[in-house]
Design a protein around this motif. Structure first.
Motif, PDB file in Angstrom:
ATOM      1  N   GLY A  78       0.784  -1.231   0.000  1.00  0.00           N
ATOM      2  CA  GLY A  78       0.000   0.000   0.000  1.00  0.00           C
ATOM      3  C   GLY A  78       0.811   1.272   0.000  1.00  0.00           C
ATOM      4  N   ILE A  79       2.118   1.178   0.210  1.00  0.00           N
ATOM      5  CA  ILE A  79       2.975   2.373   0.196  1.00  0.00           C
ATOM      6  C   ILE A  79       3.696   2.432  -1.145  1.00  0.00           C
ATOM      7  CG2 ILE A  79       4.943   3.552   1.229  1.00  0.00           C
ATOM      8  CD1 ILE A  79       4.153   2.447   3.911  1.00  0.00           C
ATOM      9  N   PRO A  80       3.359   3.389  -2.006  1.00  0.00           N
ATOM     10  CA  PRO A  80       3.950   3.437  -3.349  1.00  0.00           C
ATOM     11  C   PRO A  80       5.415   3.847  -3.336  1.00  0.00           C
ATOM     12  CG  PRO A  80       2.586   5.365  -2.973  1.00  0.00           C
ATOM     13  CD  PRO A  80       2.383   4.468  -1.777  1.00  0.00           C
ATOM     14  N   GLU A  81       6.127   3.346  -4.334  1.00  0.00           N
ATOM     15  CA  GLU A  81       7.545   3.650  -4.512  1.00  0.00           C
ATOM     16  C   GLU A  81       7.687   4.745  -5.569  1.00  0.00           C
ATOM     17  OE1 GLU A  81       9.859   1.842  -2.778  1.00  0.00           O
ATOM     18  OE2 GLU A  81       8.521   0.270  -2.017  1.00  0.00           O
ATOM     19  N   VAL A  82       8.449   5.785  -5.254  1.00  0.00           N
ATOM     20  CA  VAL A  82       8.725   6.852  -6.213  1.00  0.00           C
ATOM     21  C   VAL A  82      10.237   7.071  -6.271  1.00  0.00           C
ATOM     22  CG1 VAL A  82       6.529   7.990  -5.730  1.00  0.00           C
ATOM     23  CG2 VAL A  82       8.580   8.731  -4.522  1.00  0.00           C
ATOM     24  N   ARG A  83      10.681   7.749  -7.317  1.00  0.00           N
ATOM     25  CA  ARG A  83      12.118   8.005  -7.408  1.00  0.00           C
ATOM     26  C   ARG A  83      12.393   9.288  -8.179  1.00  0.00           C
ATOM     27  NH1 ARG A  83      13.982   3.391 -11.872  1.00  0.00           N
ATOM     28  NH2 ARG A  83      13.044   4.437 -13.677  1.00  0.00           N
ATOM     29  N   THR A 274       7.774  -0.911 -17.559  1.00  0.00           N
ATOM     30  CA  THR A 274       7.580  -1.143 -16.124  1.00  0.00           C
ATOM     31  C   THR A 274       6.357  -0.429 -15.552  1.00  0.00           C
ATOM     32  OG1 THR A 274       8.919   0.728 -15.319  1.00  0.00           O
ATOM     33  CG2 THR A 274      10.092  -1.285 -15.934  1.00  0.00           C
ATOM     34  N   HIS A 275       5.618   0.293 -16.396  1.00  0.00           N
ATOM     35  CA  HIS A 275       4.409   1.007 -15.971  1.00  0.00           C
ATOM     36  C   HIS A 275       4.689   2.040 -14.878  1.00  0.00           C
ATOM     37  CE1 HIS A 275       1.637  -1.433 -18.375  1.00  0.00           C
ATOM     38  NE2 HIS A 275       2.477  -2.414 -18.125  1.00  0.00           N
ATOM     39  N   CYS A 276       5.896   2.579 -14.897  1.00  0.00           N
ATOM     40  CA  CYS A 276       6.232   3.693 -14.014  1.00  0.00           C
ATOM     41  C   CYS A 276       5.977   4.982 -14.791  1.00  0.00           C
ATOM     42  CB  CYS A 276       7.701   3.609 -13.590  1.00  0.00           C
ATOM     43  SG  CYS A 276       8.261   5.012 -12.616  1.00  0.00           S
ATOM     44  N   TYR A 277       5.206   5.875 -14.228  1.00  0.00           N
ATOM     45  CA  TYR A 277       4.900   7.152 -14.885  1.00  0.00           C
ATOM     46  C   TYR A 277       6.144   8.036 -14.769  1.00  0.00           C
ATOM     47  CZ  TYR A 277       0.069   5.517 -14.636  1.00  0.00           C
ATOM     48  OH  TYR A 277      -1.082   4.776 -14.758  1.00  0.00           O
ATOM     49  N   GLU A 278       6.896   8.114 -15.859  1.00  0.00           N
ATOM     50  CA  GLU A 278       8.205   8.773 -15.859  1.00  0.00           C
ATOM     51  C   GLU A 278       8.157  10.069 -16.654  1.00  0.00           C
ATOM     52  OE1 GLU A 278      12.399   8.804 -15.017  1.00  0.00           O
ATOM     53  OE2 GLU A 278      11.273   6.945 -14.771  1.00  0.00           O
ATOM     54  N   LEU A 279       8.687  11.150 -16.066  1.00  0.00           N
ATOM     55  CA  LEU A 279       8.802  12.432 -16.750  1.00  0.00           C
ATOM     56  C   LEU A 279      10.259  12.859 -16.819  1.00  0.00           C
ATOM     57  CD1 LEU A 279       5.685  12.546 -16.069  1.00  0.00           C
ATOM     58  CD2 LEU A 279       5.985  15.009 -15.876  1.00  0.00           C
ATOM     59  N   THR A 280      10.532  13.773 -17.751  1.00  0.00           N
ATOM     60  CA  THR A 280      11.846  14.405 -17.865  1.00  0.00           C
ATOM     61  C   THR A 280      11.679  15.873 -17.508  1.00  0.00           C
ATOM     62  OG1 THR A 280      12.506  12.873 -19.618  1.00  0.00           O
ATOM     63  CG2 THR A 280      13.754  14.921 -19.411  1.00  0.00           C
TER      64      THR A 280
END
Length: 400
Positions: A78-83, A274-280
């Motif tokens: 339940g705790i999302p991972e961000v980077r 990987t279905h990670c919403y990635e921005l630049t």
């Protein structure tokens, strides 16, 4: 180590000794100082931080990541991972320094500032200040353009080195690239941004298309990406103006492929595979400005860095379970009308995370040996509560 590096290290230790974390100097931190600072933070704040390496650069420099969260050493359901990733291009180090000051903000204000405390309690935040330390060490301070130091030690542009959806990208993967790919496979990253220099704008997928020509190329989650990019832009002190660095980006956001196409970007790889919403995120007109500008850039980006990752809590999350409440891994969780290139699969704990704008969506959940499930879910914006809408799916075994 040359005289300049010795002086820089002495200044670093002076700041640390006299002020603690809140006194992190606005200077460029070379590899030795970066290492010392990250180790100092992990030892000073062991209850909310964890320091680890995802690998080494081509010259053998460690790619260190600092995690900040209520449970920094392990993922919790339940705790999302961000980077955040900085310094992919070695001669664009402003992002490297912004991320060090972001670390400083999170650890020093935890338990003091409500928004920071809530963010740390409900999010596991990974920060890689430098993906290209070799390139940074080869870069020249004060140079606003050019490519000296941009590439890694093998002369490779790391933001052209990832697998690509639209073009055959049969290149040798560099150690830095492979490290990030392995890291991405290890964690269930939901939201990410990589920081660059040379413009001031938030760019979103896709970066490439079938034609190879510069034109707007939508992803299945184009509405989400436009919103996430705007969140960064409007919380930045100037980005939202859209007319900086002699460039024009309405609202301070841009679709990557409409700006210019590129093959093998991290942004597209993270989202597609990987279905990670990635921005630049481009944070400075000058790629390597003098250190006296760093405090200015920190003031510009501080709020945006916080607000962007807070929106990992926008959308819906939950688990896929069997009728005995056991998690089902590798289950396809599909949002009808959003045709993922690679089907979204639950992790080993049966979790799924989907960032979605508020509204009603039909989900199709499928796993071999189970009866497929179709469910309509109404998604509310609960990001201010630091949690997405929660919905668990229960699948029943098929009867032979």
């Amino acid at each position: 180590m040359d005289l300049v590096r010795w002086c820089s290290l002495l200044v670093f230790w002076f700041c640390l000794a006299h002020e603690g974390a809140s006194g992190l100097c606005f200077q460029y931190h070379h590899q030795a100082e970066l290492k010392h600072y990250l180790h100092w933070v992990s030892k000073t704040y062991p209850h909310i931080t964890h320091l680890y390496s995802i690998g080494q650069s081509r010259e053998g420099r460690e790619l260190r990541v600092l995690v900040i969260g209520q449970y920094p050493k392990e993922h919790r359901v339940g705790i999302p991972e961000v980077r955040y990733i900085g310094n992919m291009h070695g001669n664009e180090p402003v992002g490297r320094e912004l991320l060090l000051h972001f670390i400083d903000l999170l650890v020093s204000q935890y338990g003091k500032m409500k928004t920071i405390t809530s963010l740390v309690h409900n999010t596991r935040i990974h920060i890689l200040p430098s993906m290209n330390p070799d390139g940074f060490e080869m870069s020249v301070p004060g140079v606003c353009s050019g490519v000296d130091g941009r590439y890694n030690n093998n002369g490779v542009d790391l933001n052209r080195n990832f697998p690509d959806l639209f073009s055959i990208n049969q290149v040798t993967r560099e150690p830095e690239t492979l490290a990030v790919m392995r890291w991405t496979d290890m964690e269930t990253f939901v939201l990410s941004a990589n920081l660059h220099g040379g413009a001031v704008v938030a760019a979103y997928p896709y970066d490439n298309n079938e034609s190879g020509k510069s034109r707007y190329t939508k992803s299945p989650d184009d509405d989400v990406f436009r919103y996430l990019a705007s969140i960064y832009s409007i919380n930045h002190r100037r980005m939202f103006k859209g007319n900086l660095c002699q460039m024009s980006f309405p609202g301070g956001v841009v679709n990557g492929a409409s700006w210019y196409t590129l093959i093998g970007s991290l942004q597209d790889y993270g989202y597609i595979w990987t279905h990670c919403y990635e921005l630049t995120i481009e944070v400075s007109c000058c790629k390597y400005p003098s250190a006296e500008w760093l405090q200015f850039y920190w003031a510009e980006n501080k709020k945006a860095l916080i607000q962007f990752i807070t929106h990992v809590h926008l959308g819906v999350k939950g688990r896929v379970l069997d009728d005995k409440q056991n998690p089902i891994a590798n289950t396809s969780v599909l949002v009808m009308g959003r045709d993922d290139v690679m089907p979204y699969k639950t992790n080993q704990l049966g979790e799924y995370y989907k960032i979605l704008m508020p509204g009603s969506y039909t989900f199709r959940v499928e796993s071999p040996g189970y009866v497929p499930l179709m469910v309509n879910i109404h998604v509310k914006d609960t990001s201010h509560m630091y949690t997405a809408t929660i919905h668990d799916f229960t699948l029943h075994r098929q009867i032979s």
